[in-house]
Design a protein around this motif. Structure first.
Motif, PDB file in Angstrom:
ATOM      1  N   VAL A   6     -13.739 -19.875 -10.041  1.00 14.98           N
ATOM      2  CA  VAL A   6     -14.773 -18.969  -9.584  1.00 14.98           C
ATOM      3  C   VAL A   6     -16.149 -19.041 -10.483  1.00 14.98           C
ATOM      4  O   VAL A   6     -17.170 -18.870  -9.998  1.00 14.98           O
ATOM      5  N   PHE A   7     -16.009 -19.623 -11.568  1.00 18.93           N
ATOM      6  CA  PHE A   7     -17.398 -19.985 -12.464  1.00 18.93           C
ATOM      7  C   PHE A   7     -17.999 -21.050 -11.692  1.00 18.93           C
ATOM      8  O   PHE A   7     -19.388 -20.788 -11.419  1.00 18.93           O
ATOM      9  N   SER A   8     -17.274 -22.042 -11.245  1.00 17.30           N
ATOM     10  CA  SER A   8     -17.817 -23.184 -10.263  1.00 17.30           C
ATOM     11  C   SER A   8     -18.588 -22.639  -8.906  1.00 17.30           C
ATOM     12  O   SER A   8     -19.438 -23.256  -8.698  1.00 17.30           O
ATOM     13  N   ILE A   9     -18.136 -21.510  -8.546  1.00 18.56           N
ATOM     14  CA  ILE A   9     -18.699 -20.955  -7.411  1.00 18.56           C
ATOM     15  C   ILE A   9     -19.855 -20.018  -7.607  1.00 18.56           C
ATOM     16  O   ILE A   9     -20.952 -20.162  -7.017  1.00 18.56           O
ATOM     17  N   ASP A  23     -21.263 -17.577 -13.028  1.00 19.59           N
ATOM     18  CA  ASP A  23     -21.266 -16.471 -13.919  1.00 19.59           C
ATOM     19  C   ASP A  23     -20.567 -16.839 -14.950  1.00 19.59           C
ATOM     20  O   ASP A  23     -19.365 -17.212 -14.929  1.00 19.59           O
ATOM     21  N   VAL A  24     -21.141 -16.645 -16.357  1.00 19.65           N
ATOM     22  CA  VAL A  24     -20.528 -16.908 -17.539  1.00 19.65           C
ATOM     23  C   VAL A  24     -19.532 -16.159 -17.894  1.00 19.65           C
ATOM     24  O   VAL A  24     -18.387 -16.351 -18.799  1.00 19.65           O
ATOM     25  N   PHE A  25     -19.242 -15.055 -17.020  1.00 22.19           N
ATOM     26  CA  PHE A  25     -17.937 -14.002 -17.373  1.00 22.19           C
ATOM     27  C   PHE A  25     -16.816 -14.839 -17.363  1.00 22.19           C
ATOM     28  O   PHE A  25     -15.855 -14.958 -17.821  1.00 22.19           O
ATOM     29  N   TYR A  26     -16.750 -15.612 -16.176  1.00 23.86           N
ATOM     30  CA  TYR A  26     -15.703 -16.474 -15.777  1.00 23.86           C
ATOM     31  C   TYR A  26     -15.511 -17.900 -16.459  1.00 23.86           C
ATOM     32  O   TYR A  26     -14.273 -17.980 -16.984  1.00 23.86           O
ATOM     33  N   SER A  27     -16.377 -18.502 -16.952  1.00 27.60           N
ATOM     34  CA  SER A  27     -16.516 -19.450 -17.756  1.00 27.60           C
ATOM     35  C   SER A  27     -15.821 -18.967 -19.269  1.00 27.60           C
ATOM     36  O   SER A  27     -14.866 -19.636 -19.906  1.00 27.60           O
ATOM     37  N   THR A  28     -16.314 -17.871 -19.721  1.00 27.75           N
ATOM     38  CA  THR A  28     -15.981 -17.431 -20.926  1.00 27.75           C
ATOM     39  C   THR A  28     -14.316 -17.027 -20.960  1.00 27.75           C
ATOM     40  O   THR A  28     -13.756 -17.014 -21.988  1.00 27.75           O
ATOM     41  N   MET A  29     -14.015 -16.548 -19.856  1.00 28.57           N
ATOM     42  CA  MET A  29     -12.372 -16.109 -19.757  1.00 28.57           C
ATOM     43  C   MET A  29     -11.545 -17.402 -19.745  1.00 28.57           C
ATOM     44  O   MET A  29     -10.516 -17.150 -20.286  1.00 28.57           O
ATOM     45  N   ARG A  66      -9.972 -29.937 -16.628  1.00 24.87           N
ATOM     46  CA  ARG A  66     -10.930 -29.389 -16.024  1.00 24.87           C
ATOM     47  C   ARG A  66     -12.027 -28.836 -16.708  1.00 24.87           C
ATOM     48  O   ARG A  66     -13.153 -28.960 -16.296  1.00 24.87           O
ATOM     49  N   ALA A  67     -11.839 -28.194 -17.527  1.00 22.74           N
ATOM     50  CA  ALA A  67     -12.596 -27.172 -18.503  1.00 22.74           C
ATOM     51  C   ALA A  67     -13.628 -28.253 -18.991  1.00 22.74           C
ATOM     52  O   ALA A  67     -14.752 -28.084 -19.471  1.00 22.74           O
ATOM     53  N   SER A  68     -13.189 -29.502 -19.598  1.00 21.13           N
ATOM     54  CA  SER A  68     -13.849 -30.392 -20.154  1.00 21.13           C
ATOM     55  C   SER A  68     -15.292 -30.907 -19.444  1.00 21.13           C
ATOM     56  O   SER A  68     -16.220 -31.142 -20.040  1.00 21.13           O
ATOM     57  N   LYS A  69     -15.294 -30.793 -18.182  1.00 20.72           N
ATOM     58  CA  LYS A  69     -16.471 -31.007 -17.449  1.00 20.72           C
ATOM     59  C   LYS A  69     -17.012 -29.940 -16.589  1.00 20.72           C
ATOM     60  O   LYS A  69     -18.324 -29.599 -16.387  1.00 20.72           O
ATOM     61  N   LYS A  87     -23.821 -17.834 -25.712  1.00 24.14           N
ATOM     62  CA  LYS A  87     -23.226 -17.637 -26.915  1.00 24.14           C
ATOM     63  C   LYS A  87     -21.966 -17.185 -26.651  1.00 24.14           C
ATOM     64  O   LYS A  87     -21.409 -16.444 -25.495  1.00 24.14           O
ATOM     65  N   PHE A  88     -21.078 -17.353 -27.547  1.00 20.96           N
ATOM     66  CA  PHE A  88     -19.729 -17.024 -27.444  1.00 20.96           C
ATOM     67  C   PHE A  88     -19.343 -16.117 -28.369  1.00 20.96           C
ATOM     68  O   PHE A  88     -19.892 -15.983 -29.922  1.00 20.96           O
TER      69      PHE A  88
END
Length: 813
Positions: free
Chosen positions: A365-368, A371-377, A528-531, A541-542
């Protein structure tokens, strides 16, 4: 790195010790000091039952409960009635038979109700039955005198558990754990159930009554009992021996199945709280995967309203889950399921297979959406695994239990004790920020498990709080009169303080068993997260528990986990896997799930930048999977190798549940491999995928909602040509990493990424042997001072591009 202390290493003294003390499984070891004379599954137990001429009592446990859905087959209820009549009618008169038939109807109704209830319960019942019955001297004497008792950990022997769970499901329409089944010495099922109380109560037969009745039936009507068990196995074997009607699916079936499944899921969507279906709510990532895939297909067909509706259902679901109590806000990761409709009060165990799959769908969903909400999750989940679930050699552990002691020295464990908070505790720990934190997470002095009538039906959490976010960060920051960034900093600091205090509590039991299939799912998400996470805006920020792990660190986790499996659970001479590891490899062989999920993880590991070595191993494992599991006559794969005579059924299971079906994953693996290898091998992979899908034609037509990932796989197979992205250049380099990240920046399940460094002898040799076209393309486009990408489809390639943004733009078309 995980630092849990194993409960099984306790120096506690015991009055009893049985054969389970020599086992590796943490669950079997928990029963090693029962007065029941337990055997592990194996020839010693079978021989003893034959020698003594007594039935077997089989108890299968799954420490961390998952929902079992009603299977697509049932045995005739008359068979069940026959079992019950035999067992509960120890006389041979006509009058008593008529009485027993009425009694059988009563037992049948009780068992159907009881199994349904347990199927939605928690693993408390595993612990409850141990305390009530297996630690009871009177019950133990009945079991020891009249039966040979076998204890199975279904995570170690899913093949054994599957046989008898299928039997129970087919009889009663559902099932769960603990699984309790009586067998003949030749392992035919005689009667089964789940949890039994020790005494007759609540209108239900108690375990001691069941033991006496089975003993009487075995003594007086053994032939009928065994004959009925044999007939049940024959019926199940026939029902499960699915074969393909045709060599391939008829035209249009994949598209109709995908559409039907998406429509059914949309019909069941909870627009208020997200998720598909009602409480209890399980995160079933394959449903999200289907809706994302269907949304993309609609977008490609320029049906934008439908595409956006599908995507909206996914985003609402993932947001509600992330804000609910099913998400561990303090430590990261997700619990198994929510007992209520609003994702608030969970069953608190944490499973590796959930973490791996959920991290992947948040990445999708982040790749679509970007939105960093999804990458953060996704980071939240993966950082939890890095901190708490990884062993000293890179192995990834299986699960954490739901129960723990409320304080040091307490002998009784409670559900969720490690995770819940009182209002006073929060005030004492957080001081000046307590009110802000309490309002943000709906913390109340009386407890907050009141959002649904289903949240706490037994008042277990009275006065306790399960953290849940009910308002947006921006709204709460505005209410407290501060910038959002400052508000998030305070929340992160508060969570860290609670985390540090929570770390002093007695921890839930850690299942430090290493399961190949579940590690495969996690390897995929870390790779997958690595790229994909390189697409986060610079300066993102995290806040704790997210730690800002680098791409290289995520890739390192994936590679170490794969290396552990290769070193400890793979025989390089036979090319076979073992299923699991704890203090050494388990006795169980690798099952289809182990091969399919690991191959999938290795393909991701390669495509996201790992060595070609991982791709070569994936191809090797696929060859062995075909050798061990492929039904060369009927098509498709069996779940087991079929080499163990004690496993009476060989099943072709298709259900995409809490874990995806290995059949669905295998189809996708075969499609991906077919795009990587030369024509002759590619044709073989495609043929096996075609035949596998054809085996489940009826399932795809009639009950597509049960197989969402297979619906995606069938559509993927129907795509005439998959897009290949071929990267050529010297590795490693920052330029190469940037181009690789650009190749994976957009969501596209029908894309294959190939990367090759022609100056590397190993890579060049691999591709010359595996796919000469790729090797030739790399040679003709290689320059030592640059990295280029070619996008190929339908036997046509784009001109080489050397800029990441240009590549992203090209792939977005």
């Amino acid at each position: 790195m995980a630092e849990h202390t194993s409960e099984t290493s306790s120096s506690k003294t015991y009055n009893h010790r049985n054969r389970l003390a020599a086992e590796h499984s943490p669950y079997l070891l928990q029963h090693a000091h029962n007065p029941v004379d337990w055997y592990p599954w194996g020839e010693d137990a079978f021989s003893e039952a034959l020698r003594r001429d007594v039935p077997i009592f089989l108890s299968s446990i799954f420490q961390f409960f998952q929902l079992t859905l009603k299977p697509p087959l049932t045995l005739s209820s008359s068979i069940l009635f026959l079992f019950i009549i035999i067992i509960f009618n120890p006389w041979n008169s006509i009058d008593s038979i008529s009485f027993s038939y009425a009694f059988a109807n009563w037992i049948y109704a009780i068992m159907r109700f009881h199994l349904f209830e347990v199927g939605y319960s928690t693993c408390h019942w595993c612990h409850v039955m141990e305390v009530e019955s297996f630690e009871n001297e009177e019950v133990a004497k009945l079991l020891n005198d009249w039966f040979v008792s076998i204890k199975v950990d279904r995570e170690e022997r899913p093949d054994v558990d599957k046989v008898y769970m299928t039997y129970v499901q087919a009889l009663y329409g559902g099932g769960g754990w603990p699984l309790s089944v009586f067998l003949s010495p030749d392992l035919k099922p005689l009667m089964g159930g789940t949890y039994f109380p020790p005494e007759d109560k609540y209108g239900r037969p108690g375990f001691k009554s069941i033991l006496r009745k089975v003993k009487e039936a075995w003594d007086l009507k053994r032939d009928l009992l065994v004959q009925s068990g044999s007939f049940a196995i024959e019926q199940l074997s026939e029902a499960l021996s699915t074969a393909a009607r045709l060599d391939r699916l008829p035209d249009g079936v994949p598209q109709r199945a995908l559409k039907l499944c998406a429509e059914k899921l949309a019909d069941s969507f909870d627009s208020k709280y997200g998720g598909f279906g009602s409480a209890p709510k399980f995160p079933r990532p394959v449903e999200v995967q289907l809706m994302l895939y269907h949304s993309k297909k609609l977008k490609e067909a320029e049906k934008l309203n439908g595409a956006n509706e599908d995507l909206s259902m996914v985003t609402i679901t993932l947001q509600c889950m992330a804000r609910g109590g099913i998400h561990d806000h303090v430590g990261g990761g997700f619990h198994r399921y929510s007992v209520d409709e609003c994702w608030h009060v969970p069953h608190f165990e944490k499973m590796l297979y959930d973490q791996g799959q959920l991290a992947n769908v948040y990445l999708d969903v982040f790749s679509i959406t970007k939105d960093v909400f999804y990458s953060t999750m996704s980071r939240d989940i993966l950082d939890y695994l890095r901190r708490d679930m990884i062993g000293p050699n890179g192995e990834i552990f299986s699960a954490e239990d739901a129960d723990s002691a409320e304080s040091e020295g307490a002998t009784k464990k409670k559900e969720g004790a490690f995770y819940v908070w009182t209002s006073r505790e929060v005030e004492d720990i957080l001081g000046e920020h307590a009110n802000l934190f309490k309002e943000h997470y709906y913390i109340k002095p009386t407890g907050n498990c009141d959002l649904s009538s289903m949240s706490d039906t037994h008042n277990e959490f009275k006065g306790k709080n399960v953290l849940i976010e009910r308002n947006s960060n921006s709204a709460m920051a505005s209410k407290f009169g501060m910038p959002v960034e400052k508000y998030l900093e305070i929340l992160g600091m508060c969570r860290k303080k609670l985390f540090d205090m929570r770390s002093k509590r007695p921890r839930p039991h850690l299942d430090d068993k290493v399961i190949v299939s579940w590690n495969g799912l996690a390897i995929s998400s870390f790779a997958r997260a690595s790229k994909i996470l390189k697409g986060e805006p610079e300066g993102t920020k995290f806040y704790f528990p997210v730690t800002g792990t680098t791409s290289e660190e995520y890739m390192e986790v994936a590679e170490k986990a794969a290396s552990f499996i290769r070193k400890n659970l793979y025989n390089q001479q036979t090319c076979r896997l073992q299923h699991s590891f704890r203090n050494g490899p388990s006795k169980a062989p690798g099952f289809l799930d182990d091969y399919a999920f690991l191959i999938s993880g290795l393909l991701d590991l390669y495509e996201l930048g790992g060595s070609v070595f991982w791709l070569a191993w994936a191809i090797e494992l696929q060859h062995m999977q075909d050798e061990l599991f492929l039904d060369k006559e009927g098509g498709g794969y069996f779940n087991t190798p079929g080499e163990d005579p004690s496993v009476l059924l060989r099943v072709k299971e298709d259900h995409d549940g809490a874990e995806p079906s290995a059949k669905s994953v295998s189809v996708i693996n075969l499609i991906r491999l077919a795009s990587l290898v030369s024509t002759s091998k590619s044709d073989s992979y495609r043929h096996n995928a075609e035949r596998l899908l054809a085996v489940f034609e009826k399932r795809l037509k009639d009950t597509a909602m049960a197989v969402p990932l297979m619906c995606c796989a069938a559509d993927m197979h129907s795509v005439s040509s998959h897009r290949q992205v071929v990267l050529v250049g010297c590795k490693p380099s920052a330029e190469f990493d940037s181009m690789l990240a650009a190749a994976h920046a957009s969501y596209d399940p029908n894309r294959i990424v190939i990367h090759i460094d022609p100056s590397d002898d190993e890579e060049r040799g691999f591709w010359e042997e595996t796919n000469g076209n790729i090797a030739a393309m790399a040679r003709s486009n290689f320059a030592a001072d640059k990295v280029v990408a070619l996008v190929c489809q339908n036997f046509t390639c784009s001109p080489p591009v050397g800029n990441p943004k240009t590549l992203e733009s090209l792939l977005s078309k």
